[in-house]
Design an enzyme around this catalytic site. Sequence first.
Site, PDB file in Angstrom:
ATOM      1  N   SER A   1       0.324  14.547  13.142  1.00 22.59           N
ATOM      2  CA  SER A   1       1.200  13.450  12.707  1.00 22.59           C
ATOM      3  C   SER A   1       2.650  13.841  12.955  1.00 22.59           C
ATOM      4  O   SER A   1       3.006  15.033  12.861  1.00 22.59           O
ATOM      5  CB  SER A   1       0.999  13.203  11.212  1.00 22.59           C
ATOM      6  OG  SER A   1       2.051  12.422  10.699  1.00 22.59           O
TER       7      SER A   1
ATOM      8  N   GLY B   1     -10.254   2.419  10.459  1.00 22.60           N
ATOM      9  CA  GLY B   1      -8.952   2.915  10.917  1.00 22.60           C
ATOM     10  C   GLY B   1      -9.005   3.545  12.303  1.00 22.60           C
ATOM     11  O   GLY B   1      -9.786   3.150  13.174  1.00 22.60           O
ATOM     12  N   ILE B   2      -8.175   4.540  12.488  1.00 16.79           N
ATOM     13  CA  ILE B   2      -8.041   5.189  13.804  1.00 16.79           C
ATOM     14  C   ILE B   2      -9.350   5.874  14.196  1.00 16.79           C
ATOM     15  O   ILE B   2      -9.736   5.870  15.373  1.00 16.79           O
ATOM     16  CB  ILE B   2      -6.864   6.193  13.755  1.00 16.79           C
ATOM     17  CG1 ILE B   2      -5.545   5.436  13.501  1.00 16.79           C
ATOM     18  CG2 ILE B   2      -6.779   7.013  15.039  1.00 16.79           C
ATOM     19  CD1 ILE B   2      -4.353   6.326  13.134  1.00 16.79           C
ATOM     20  N   GLY B   3     -10.047   6.424  13.212  1.00 17.77           N
ATOM     21  CA  GLY B   3     -11.313   7.119  13.497  1.00 17.77           C
ATOM     22  C   GLY B   3     -12.359   6.179  14.073  1.00 17.77           C
ATOM     23  O   GLY B   3     -13.074   6.543  15.027  1.00 17.77           O
TER      24      GLY B   3
ATOM     25  N   TYR C   1       2.149  16.095   2.801  1.00 15.55           N
ATOM     26  CA  TYR C   1       1.239  15.673   3.883  1.00 15.55           C
ATOM     27  C   TYR C   1       1.699  16.294   5.211  1.00 15.55           C
ATOM     28  O   TYR C   1       0.890  16.880   5.951  1.00 15.55           O
ATOM     29  CB  TYR C   1       1.249  14.141   3.945  1.00 15.55           C
ATOM     30  CG  TYR C   1       0.704  13.500   5.190  1.00 15.55           C
ATOM     31  CD1 TYR C   1      -0.671  13.407   5.419  1.00 15.55           C
ATOM     32  CD2 TYR C   1       1.571  12.944   6.148  1.00 15.55           C
ATOM     33  CE1 TYR C   1      -1.160  12.781   6.569  1.00 15.55           C
ATOM     34  CE2 TYR C   1       1.083  12.322   7.282  1.00 15.55           C
ATOM     35  CZ  TYR C   1      -0.287  12.241   7.498  1.00 15.55           C
ATOM     36  OH  TYR C   1      -0.765  11.625   8.623  1.00 15.55           O
TER      37      TYR C   1
END
Length: 296
Positions: A141, A13-15, A166
């Site tokens: 986010s 993913g983004i990581g 979240y």
Amino acid sequence: MKRTAVVTAGTAGIGLHTALGLAAAGFSVTVVGRDSERGARAVDRIDAVGPAASARFVAADLASLDEVRVLADRIASEHAASADALTVLVNNVGAMFPERRELDGVEASFVVNHLSPYLLTELLLPTLTAGAPSRIVNVTSGAVGVAKRVFDGVEPPGDYYGFHWYGRAKLANLAYTLDLAKRLEGTGVSVLAADPGGAATEMTNGTLTDPKIVSPALRLLWPLVRRKFERSTSGPASVAAKPSISAATDSALAGRTGVVVGAQASPVAPFRAATDPRLAKAVRRLSEHYAPLSAP
Ligand SMILES: NC(=O)c1ccc[n+]([C@@H]2O[C@H](COP(=O)([O-])OP(=O)(O)OC[C@H]3O[C@@H](n4cnc5c(N)ncnc54)[C@H](OP(=O)(O)O)[C@@H]3O)[C@@H](O)[C@H]2O)c1
């Protein structure tokens, strides 16, 4: 002396794309995740782009505060024993849950999105200070905008809606980020937040399709809400990683702290609620109580 970076949840993913960007910028990158085969594949990819070819994987389940303590201890002692500075910590781990669940008695999204990065950061502060100038990047986010801004307890009152819970945990973490930036002024450790915008990843593919994650009011508009989710999370993780890479490496940000890097990879005004000192104080109280630096 090597410049080293740690990226949590950095094997996909983004990581992973953040780790690729940092390696391309010359960092020796440690990626943290749970699955070691996936970790090994990530290291191969990162080494293929980085001139240093010195990436490594460290296993830890960041949903466990005990494992966070062990991870921090390992990183801190390795740096204490070597001449290499820890220059960048990217707290990228995040999770959204369709159904309420607990981890060691605490609601899970608050643990993974706030308490875990909070604890890792606090435990690594001496190492980051020794490595200064250094940067902490906390991944935020746009969901902070749908958070219930009640921080008397670890959970707000009422029924559970994963997207809003979240967002609230991310809001807590953003308030902590801005508060920590003030606390660390003059130390050479900069604290920034990075908003990836959106990307199609395991996290979004696995959760944003279930109307249960939003409040009943938004559920009435579910076809519209779902389309908005689809549009905002259809892009590649490589683009969504740019704000984190910029926050960690952009020389124009050198010496700046308390900056939020937005989805276009440039500074934006922080979400207003996160700048409220009362909110920061309430978050600090919860963090110290639910994530003590030593295991209880
Ligand atoms: N995707 C979006 O649209 C979006 C939008 C706004 C903000 N964000 C934020 O951006 C960050 C990255 O999001 P993403 O969508 O790339 O997430 P993701 O798809 O869940 O990321 C996958 C990575 O997270 C690791 N991971 C998941 N749970 C973990 C745990 N408990 N301990 C250790 N590693 C764990 C996975 O490795 P293992 O499975 O091997 O552990 C893998 O490396 C998060 O903070 C998220 O909240 C994302």
